[in-house]
Design a protein around this motif. Sequence first.
Motif, PDB file in Angstrom:
ATOM      1  N   ALA A   1      53.702  33.191  41.657  1.00 49.69           N
ATOM      2  CA  ALA A   1      53.676  33.377  40.271  1.00 49.69           C
ATOM      3  C   ALA A   1      52.425  32.618  39.437  1.00 49.69           C
ATOM      4  O   ALA A   1      52.038  33.200  38.322  1.00 49.69           O
ATOM      5  CB  ALA A   1      55.164  32.834  39.769  1.00 49.69           C
ATOM      6  N   SER A   2      52.202  31.520  39.646  1.00 46.86           N
ATOM      7  CA  SER A   2      51.065  30.527  38.686  1.00 46.86           C
ATOM      8  C   SER A   2      49.809  31.233  39.126  1.00 46.86           C
ATOM      9  O   SER A   2      49.330  31.390  38.095  1.00 46.86           O
ATOM     10  CB  SER A   2      51.199  29.012  39.514  1.00 46.86           C
ATOM     11  OG  SER A   2      50.123  28.317  38.907  1.00 46.86           O
TER      12      SER A   2
ATOM     13  N   PHE B   1      49.190  34.476  39.750  1.00 46.29           N
ATOM     14  CA  PHE B   1      49.214  35.772  39.111  1.00 46.29           C
ATOM     15  C   PHE B   1      49.061  35.493  37.729  1.00 46.29           C
ATOM     16  O   PHE B   1      48.325  36.255  37.125  1.00 46.29           O
ATOM     17  CB  PHE B   1      50.854  36.023  39.536  1.00 46.29           C
ATOM     18  CG  PHE B   1      50.909  37.779  39.073  1.00 46.29           C
ATOM     19  CD1 PHE B   1      50.446  38.748  39.975  1.00 46.29           C
ATOM     20  CD2 PHE B   1      51.815  38.153  37.914  1.00 46.29           C
ATOM     21  CE1 PHE B   1      50.570  39.977  39.594  1.00 46.29           C
ATOM     22  CE2 PHE B   1      51.894  39.405  37.600  1.00 46.29           C
ATOM     23  CZ  PHE B   1      51.324  40.355  38.589  1.00 46.29           C
ATOM     24  N   LYS B   2      49.831  34.540  36.885  1.00 47.94           N
ATOM     25  CA  LYS B   2      49.591  34.523  35.549  1.00 47.94           C
ATOM     26  C   LYS B   2      48.043  33.777  35.119  1.00 47.94           C
ATOM     27  O   LYS B   2      47.617  34.389  34.073  1.00 47.94           O
ATOM     28  CB  LYS B   2      50.623  33.255  35.079  1.00 47.94           C
ATOM     29  CG  LYS B   2      52.165  33.648  34.962  1.00 47.94           C
ATOM     30  CD  LYS B   2      52.769  32.463  34.516  1.00 47.94           C
ATOM     31  CE  LYS B   2      54.128  32.725  34.478  1.00 47.94           C
ATOM     32  NZ  LYS B   2      55.372  31.672  33.935  1.00 47.94           N
ATOM     33  N   GLN B   3      47.603  33.107  36.285  1.00 45.89           N
ATOM     34  CA  GLN B   3      46.117  32.657  35.918  1.00 45.89           C
ATOM     35  C   GLN B   3      45.244  33.682  35.762  1.00 45.89           C
ATOM     36  O   GLN B   3      44.188  34.063  35.080  1.00 45.89           O
ATOM     37  CB  GLN B   3      45.974  31.730  36.902  1.00 45.89           C
ATOM     38  CG  GLN B   3      44.431  30.865  36.833  1.00 45.89           C
ATOM     39  CD  GLN B   3      44.167  30.115  37.692  1.00 45.89           C
ATOM     40  OE1 GLN B   3      45.055  29.802  38.783  1.00 45.89           O
ATOM     41  NE2 GLN B   3      43.039  29.164  37.781  1.00 45.89           N
TER      42      GLN B   3
ATOM     43  N   LYS C   1      45.968  36.951  35.052  1.00 47.48           N
ATOM     44  CA  LYS C   1      46.133  37.724  34.152  1.00 47.48           C
ATOM     45  C   LYS C   1      45.469  37.180  32.949  1.00 47.48           C
ATOM     46  O   LYS C   1      45.189  37.635  31.877  1.00 47.48           O
ATOM     47  CB  LYS C   1      47.593  38.057  33.745  1.00 47.48           C
ATOM     48  CG  LYS C   1      48.262  38.948  34.714  1.00 47.48           C
ATOM     49  CD  LYS C   1      49.774  39.122  34.668  1.00 47.48           C
ATOM     50  CE  LYS C   1      49.877  40.075  33.654  1.00 47.48           C
ATOM     51  NZ  LYS C   1      51.480  40.427  33.489  1.00 47.48           N
ATOM     52  N   LYS C   2      45.455  35.862  32.883  1.00 49.59           N
ATOM     53  CA  LYS C   2      44.962  35.238  31.763  1.00 49.59           C
ATOM     54  C   LYS C   2      43.278  35.019  31.681  1.00 49.59           C
ATOM     55  O   LYS C   2      42.755  35.160  30.577  1.00 49.59           O
ATOM     56  CB  LYS C   2      45.648  33.689  31.405  1.00 49.59           C
ATOM     57  CG  LYS C   2      44.952  33.067  30.265  1.00 49.59           C
ATOM     58  CD  LYS C   2      45.880  31.843  30.003  1.00 49.59           C
ATOM     59  CE  LYS C   2      45.692  30.870  28.848  1.00 49.59           C
ATOM     60  NZ  LYS C   2      46.136  29.755  28.722  1.00 49.59           N
TER      61      LYS C   2
ATOM     62  N   ASN D   1      52.691  39.822  42.826  1.00 46.94           N
ATOM     63  CA  ASN D   1      53.316  38.602  42.615  1.00 46.94           C
ATOM     64  C   ASN D   1      54.302  38.599  43.647  1.00 46.94           C
ATOM     65  O   ASN D   1      55.584  39.255  43.649  1.00 46.94           O
ATOM     66  CB  ASN D   1      53.681  38.515  41.094  1.00 46.94           C
ATOM     67  CG  ASN D   1      54.342  37.305  40.883  1.00 46.94           C
ATOM     68  OD1 ASN D   1      54.588  36.328  41.754  1.00 46.94           O
ATOM     69  ND2 ASN D   1      54.667  37.118  39.591  1.00 46.94           N
TER      70      ASN D   1
ATOM     71  N   PRO E   1      58.274  37.154  41.577  1.00 44.98           N
ATOM     72  CA  PRO E   1      58.333  37.682  40.021  1.00 44.98           C
ATOM     73  C   PRO E   1      59.673  37.119  39.538  1.00 44.98           C
ATOM     74  O   PRO E   1      60.803  37.182  40.446  1.00 44.98           O
ATOM     75  CB  PRO E   1      58.189  39.142  39.981  1.00 44.98           C
ATOM     76  CG  PRO E   1      58.662  39.330  41.596  1.00 44.98           C
ATOM     77  CD  PRO E   1      58.255  38.428  42.497  1.00 44.98           C
TER      78      PRO E   1
ATOM     79  N   ASN F   1      55.285  42.347  31.769  1.00 40.70           N
ATOM     80  CA  ASN F   1      55.488  40.917  31.991  1.00 40.70           C
ATOM     81  C   ASN F   1      56.559  40.822  33.273  1.00 40.70           C
ATOM     82  O   ASN F   1      56.505  39.616  33.895  1.00 40.70           O
ATOM     83  CB  ASN F   1      56.120  40.339  30.808  1.00 40.70           C
ATOM     84  CG  ASN F   1      55.071  40.153  29.862  1.00 40.70           C
ATOM     85  OD1 ASN F   1      53.843  40.114  29.845  1.00 40.70           O
ATOM     86  ND2 ASN F   1      55.619  39.649  28.430  1.00 40.70           N
ATOM     87  N   THR F   2      57.168  41.739  33.516  1.00 37.37           N
ATOM     88  CA  THR F   2      57.987  41.727  34.877  1.00 37.37           C
ATOM     89  C   THR F   2      57.605  42.411  36.220  1.00 37.37           C
ATOM     90  O   THR F   2      58.135  42.251  36.897  1.00 37.37           O
ATOM     91  CB  THR F   2      59.714  41.967  34.343  1.00 37.37           C
ATOM     92  OG1 THR F   2      59.725  43.412  33.853  1.00 37.37           O
ATOM     93  CG2 THR F   2      60.071  41.059  33.364  1.00 37.37           C
TER      94      THR F   2
ATOM     95  N   TYR G   1      49.752  43.753  39.229  1.00 39.60           N
ATOM     96  CA  TYR G   1      48.549  43.708  38.201  1.00 39.60           C
ATOM     97  C   TYR G   1      47.316  44.026  38.717  1.00 39.60           C
ATOM     98  O   TYR G   1      46.964  43.545  39.858  1.00 39.60           O
ATOM     99  CB  TYR G   1      48.564  42.189  37.690  1.00 39.60           C
ATOM    100  CG  TYR G   1      47.599  42.109  36.681  1.00 39.60           C
ATOM    101  CD1 TYR G   1      47.719  42.790  35.333  1.00 39.60           C
ATOM    102  CD2 TYR G   1      46.320  41.243  36.731  1.00 39.60           C
ATOM    103  CE1 TYR G   1      46.721  42.615  34.341  1.00 39.60           C
ATOM    104  CE2 TYR G   1      45.440  41.196  35.682  1.00 39.60           C
ATOM    105  CZ  TYR G   1      45.768  41.755  34.494  1.00 39.60           C
ATOM    106  OH  TYR G   1      44.872  41.569  33.502  1.00 39.60           O
TER     107      TYR G   1
END
Length: 253
Positions: free
Chosen positions: A120-121, A123-125, A127-128, A166, A169, A186-187, A191
């Motif tokens: 998850a971490s 994955f968010k990185q 996307k950002k 992810n 998730p 977001n869920t 991606y």
Amino acid sequence: MIKELFEREMMKKSLESSAERSTDHNHPSEMTQCARQFWYNINGYDYSDLPSLSMVSIWEQGHALHEFLGEVTERIEEFKEAHIEKVVREEEFNTGGHSDLVVTMQDGTPYVIDFKTTGASKFKQVKKHGLPDDYIWQTNLYMYMLKQMHPRKYKDLDTAYVLFINKSPIPSEIFEAQGKPHLKDNTSPLYEVKVEYDEDLVETEILPQAEYLEEVRTYEDPPERELSDTCKFCPFRSLCLGDEKDEILKELG
């Protein structure tokens, strides 16, 4: 008792899988790898630092998801052709491997698709902050090799997609159960990031690195250290860093 039996065999299976990977050619994923780690690996050195069972479990989850996505691929009618684990090869610099997926759409447009399973971490990185350079290098090298191997079929191959999955998730049902709003994007556990073929990158950076790795194969001793955050996860870190290991890793954070 049962726990220990499974732990033992999980580790053995992981090490056997690593040993089965060919070292007679240079893999696309090694282009951005430390050359010293590459040298240890191709010369048959045993790992000085074994992966944790947690890491082994993460890798196996990734392999299982790759297999599942391969099965899903066969159901997608928009794909005129789909080659799972497509063999790619570049003879001049002894580079080759397997691309996760190479597809041709019904309109004839070809794409390279690379699957990346992540937590998850990470994955968010992504996307950002966008795609890490090593993934850009890897997909560009896949496209280059396919163009070289099949110049007519893949002359218009100019785009790749890196599809992130992810592995942990938060299901939308959790948001609903807690009465919290959520967005579908977001869920979703998927991606994608689009990568355009960069001929300049290939010619000026990737191919020279491939040539360098082929040169490293001739070295009698390992090349100089290249200290970075990846040292913390290197399977040869104790061998490479010696008595300085704890101090160096501490400095690397």
